[in-house]
Each structure stands twice: as structure tokens, then as C-alpha cells.
Write an enzyme that holds these catalytic residues in place. Sequence first.
Site, PDB file in Angstrom:
ATOM      1  N   TYR A 142       0.854  -1.103   0.014  1.00 55.01           N
ATOM      2  CA  TYR A 142       0.319   0.660   0.364  1.00 55.01           C
ATOM      3  C   TYR A 142       1.221   1.557  -0.232  1.00 55.01           C
ATOM      4  O   TYR A 142       0.678   2.767  -0.186  1.00 55.01           O
ATOM      5  CB  TYR A 142      -0.978  -0.705   1.647  1.00 55.01           C
ATOM      6  CG  TYR A 142      -2.859  -0.491   1.155  1.00 55.01           C
ATOM      7  CD1 TYR A 142      -1.983  -2.469   0.752  1.00 55.01           C
ATOM      8  CD2 TYR A 142      -3.316  -0.138   0.803  1.00 55.01           C
ATOM      9  CE1 TYR A 142      -2.819  -2.688   0.648  1.00 55.01           C
ATOM     10  CE2 TYR A 142      -4.816  -0.870   1.055  1.00 55.01           C
ATOM     11  CZ  TYR A 142      -5.059  -2.089   0.328  1.00 55.01           C
ATOM     12  OH  TYR A 142      -5.890  -2.735   0.030  1.00 55.01           O
ATOM     13  N   LYS A 193       4.054 -14.794   2.028  1.00 56.89           N
ATOM     14  CA  LYS A 193       4.320 -15.664   0.449  1.00 56.89           C
ATOM     15  C   LYS A 193       5.870 -16.155   0.612  1.00 56.89           C
ATOM     16  O   LYS A 193       7.028 -15.102   0.308  1.00 56.89           O
ATOM     17  CB  LYS A 193       3.817 -15.233  -0.638  1.00 56.89           C
ATOM     18  CG  LYS A 193       2.154 -15.305  -0.954  1.00 56.89           C
ATOM     19  CD  LYS A 193       2.137 -16.708  -1.835  1.00 56.89           C
ATOM     20  CE  LYS A 193       2.382 -16.896  -3.048  1.00 56.89           C
ATOM     21  NZ  LYS A 193       2.025 -18.435  -4.109  1.00 56.89           N
ATOM     22  N   ASP A 226      -1.862 -18.074  -0.369  1.00 54.40           N
ATOM     23  CA  ASP A 226      -2.549 -18.553  -1.038  1.00 54.40           C
ATOM     24  C   ASP A 226      -3.131 -19.918  -0.568  1.00 54.40           C
ATOM     25  O   ASP A 226      -4.329 -19.783  -0.138  1.00 54.40           O
ATOM     26  CB  ASP A 226      -2.098 -18.842  -2.361  1.00 54.40           C
ATOM     27  CG  ASP A 226      -1.132 -19.641  -2.805  1.00 54.40           C
ATOM     28  OD1 ASP A 226       0.079 -19.861  -1.233  1.00 54.40           O
ATOM     29  OD2 ASP A 226      -0.805 -20.580  -3.118  1.00 54.40           O
ATOM     30  N   ASP A 250      -6.411  -7.093   3.568  1.00 48.07           N
ATOM     31  CA  ASP A 250      -7.178  -6.519   2.427  1.00 48.07           C
ATOM     32  C   ASP A 250      -8.104  -7.691   1.874  1.00 48.07           C
ATOM     33  O   ASP A 250      -9.605  -7.763   2.422  1.00 48.07           O
ATOM     34  CB  ASP A 250      -6.791  -5.270   1.819  1.00 48.07           C
ATOM     35  CG  ASP A 250      -7.726  -4.802   0.794  1.00 48.07           C
ATOM     36  OD1 ASP A 250      -8.811  -4.877   1.294  1.00 48.07           O
ATOM     37  OD2 ASP A 250      -7.815  -5.009  -0.061  1.00 48.07           O
ATOM     38  N   ASP A 254     -12.157  -9.118   3.552  1.00 47.15           N
ATOM     39  CA  ASP A 254     -13.098  -9.541   2.347  1.00 47.15           C
ATOM     40  C   ASP A 254     -13.678 -10.723   2.953  1.00 47.15           C
ATOM     41  O   ASP A 254     -15.001 -11.829   2.948  1.00 47.15           O
ATOM     42  CB  ASP A 254     -12.922  -9.154   1.349  1.00 47.15           C
ATOM     43  CG  ASP A 254     -12.971  -7.636   0.934  1.00 47.15           C
ATOM     44  OD1 ASP A 254     -13.036  -6.939   2.077  1.00 47.15           O
ATOM     45  OD2 ASP A 254     -13.279  -7.396   0.418  1.00 47.15           O
TER      46      ASP A 254
HETATM   47  C1  IPM Z   1     -10.143  -1.941   3.304  1.00 49.78           C
HETATM   48  C2  IPM Z   1     -10.264  -1.058   2.200  1.00 49.78           C
HETATM   49  C3  IPM Z   1      -9.599  -0.045   1.737  1.00 49.78           C
HETATM   50  C4  IPM Z   1      -8.169  -1.108   1.753  1.00 49.78           C
HETATM   51  C5  IPM Z   1      -9.851   0.811   0.471  1.00 49.78           C
HETATM   52  C6  IPM Z   1     -10.818   2.110   0.536  1.00 49.78           C
HETATM   53  C7  IPM Z   1      -8.666   1.857   0.429  1.00 49.78           C
HETATM   54  O1  IPM Z   1     -10.142  -2.216   1.104  1.00 49.78           O
HETATM   55  O2  IPM Z   1     -10.284  -0.958   4.796  1.00 49.78           O
HETATM   56  O3  IPM Z   1     -10.359  -3.218   3.419  1.00 49.78           O
HETATM   57  O4  IPM Z   1      -8.035  -1.663   0.591  1.00 49.78           O
HETATM   58  O5  IPM Z   1      -7.501  -0.878   2.779  1.00 49.78           O
HETATM   59 MG    MG Z   2     -10.570  -4.036   2.325  1.00 48.00          MG
END
Ligand code: IPM
Ligand code: MG
Length: 368
Positions: A142, A193, A226, A250, A254
Site C-alpha cells: 500500500y 508468501k 494462498d 485486505d 473480505d
Molecule cells: C479496506 C478497504 C480499503 C483498503 C480501501 C477503501 C482503500 O478495502 O479497508 O479493506 O484497501 O484498505
Molecule cells: Mg478491503
Amino acid sequence: MANYDLLLLPGDGIGPEVMTEVEGVVDWLNGQTQNSFNVETELVGGSAIEAHGVPVTNETVEKADKADAIVLGAVGGPKWDGVDFEIRPEAGLLRLRKDLDLFANLRPAICYPALAEASSLKPEVVEGLDIMIVRELTGGTYFGEPKEITDLPDGQKRGVDTTVYTTSEIERIVRVACDLARKRSKKVHSAEKRNVMSTGVLWHEVADRIFREEYSDLESHHILADNCAMQLIRWPKQFDVLVTDNLFGDMLSDEAAMMTGSLGMLPSASLGAEQAGKCKSLYEPVHGSAPDIAGTNQANPIATIASFGMSLRYSFDMSEAADIVDKAIANVLDAGLRTADIMQDGMKQVSTSEMGAAIKAEMSKLSA
Ligand code: IPM
Ligand code: MG
């Protein structure tokens, strides 16, 4: 009795709607508890671009730096697809994380029993799931430099992102994960990784040393990122605390979010280093700004309310109040109330504001 400064950054899309429900919970606490919250609201993301031409102003960053805690809604939306990459809505959130050095992102994925059926995985796979993803938040891909798109002599373009980690950055996030594991089921996994990336080799080496030298009381594991993604889908309950870098975190968070029924359920806390017994902190839902349903009173406010609940636990030492928030959410779900994202047959579909009101009413019952 304490007086706390709370900075609210509703942001874009559904952010303002879900934040209104947090304000309701804050008002409720101001009326019920010894502590009082002084609330200020500022712009971030696209809404800040509209007003100030930047996704977060220096003044807002300063306020955030002084606040006892920050709660953020969501940033971004197609409206700002055309703005310069440097000032896109997400850059506001990333600047807050970086400038405040909020390196430790805690993303608990808890599957409320009432929602086991709402997950895309089989109920027996997710029922009772309670894992904590600890994502490094201020380093890695990032923020690594160079990060650019350059022109090549042959007319092509070349895009570069750089993944960088130093020993101390890895040490501090692994320690956060291990400290949490000590308070939970004493099991920690580190995902990287190392078979492909130099940062993975270093991450593995440092995590392994911290595990052995400082946390030999814990059951610790290393896993390739992975494989970790696959194992999370196969049998998520094998994990308890999972520590990983910014980019893998990240994605894995999700993935974990969907196990809980909906991305609309997952809160998070981003914490800085402890200084004089306190640490800087920003709380936000894991979900995005959902521009497709913005302004329609359909969004699920639970992740944002639960994020504020995490602030009660981690920033304000109000664990009793935090328990009430968590229990109120669980009870409202048990009672069959659902926002559209978690709607199931036989349940009652409610709006954003109805869900917020139901949670507050349940909090009153629980504290009566
Ligand atoms: C998260 C989001 C952020 C990230 C975005 C909105 C920049 O996806 O907080 O997971 O990638 O960190
Ligand atoms: Mg995210």
C-alpha cells in the site's frame, strides 16, 4: 467519570446513513453512562473532495490526531472515478492510517448463530465462527515506493508497486496478534508468501523468532497466504488469530467477512502504538460505500455500530457498554430483524434506521 472527544467521519455513499445510527448509540450512552462523548463530525473521501478539493484536509488530520477515537463510515464511489489518483477518496483514509501510524488493524469475523444460514458457506462450516484477522495497515504494497506509472521508450507504460517491510514493522504487528491470542484461545497463524516474496521470507523469519522467543506459550503456525485463503473457505474454524501483511489482510478479511453472512456485519479497529497507556485509534466497518444503495435507507448499520462498540472496548475502557452493544446486535438478529443484505425467508426486513432503533431499544432493555 470521563469526557471523551469522538471524531465522526461519515464519508461517502452509505457512510452518512450508517453513521446516523452510531450517533444514536452515542446519544444513548451519553444519557446512560457516567462517561460523556463530545462528538465532532468532519468530511473525508469524496465529500471532502467536493468541499475542499482534497480527500482529507490538514485540519481534519489534526483533529483526528487529537481525538480520543475516530469512527469512519466509508469512502469512494463512481462519482470520483475520474479524479487524480493522488487525491482519490481512498487516499483520505490511507493518509489518516499512515499519518496517525495506525499499524494494527483488527478485523474480527464473528458469525452470529442467527446468521449461519445467510452465509454462502454451509451453516456447519461457519456457525460459531469467531476469528480475529490482524492486518498490518501502514506498510507493504500500500505504501512502498516506488509506486508509479512511467512511460517506456517503446510507447508502453510500466506500472510499479513496491512491497516493503522492515524487521520492526513485522515485530510490532506480530506482537499485537500474539497478545490478542493470549486473551483468546492461545492460537496464532502467520500468513505470507515466503515461497515467492522477499518480504515473505523476512516476515516468516521475524514472526518465527517472536513466536519462539516471546510467546512460546502459544500454539503458533506459519501458512502460505494462498493456502490460507483456501483453508478459510474449507474449514475456517481451524483459525483463531491470523496475522498477515497489508495486502493479504485486505483480501483475507473480505473473504472472512462473507462467512459471517454479509460484508455489512464486519467491524474493525485500527490502532497505533501505545503511548502513556493510550493509543490512537480509528474504527470503521470493513464494507465500502455501496453507492448503489446510498440514500435509500437500506444499508446495514451493524458493522459501523459494532465498530463503535469496539471503540468502547479498546479506546474507552467501557467493556460493559461494549458487551451491551454486542449483545443488543445478537438479540435483534435472534428476534428475526434483517436488513436487505442479510434477509432470509421468514425474517422481517427492516431499514437502516429501523435496525438502528431496534438495537438502541434492545440496549435499553439490556441495561434496565
Ligand atoms: C479496506 C478497504 C480499503 C483498503 C480501501 C477503501 C482503500 O478495502 O479497508 O479493506 O484497501 O484498505
Ligand atoms: Mg478491503
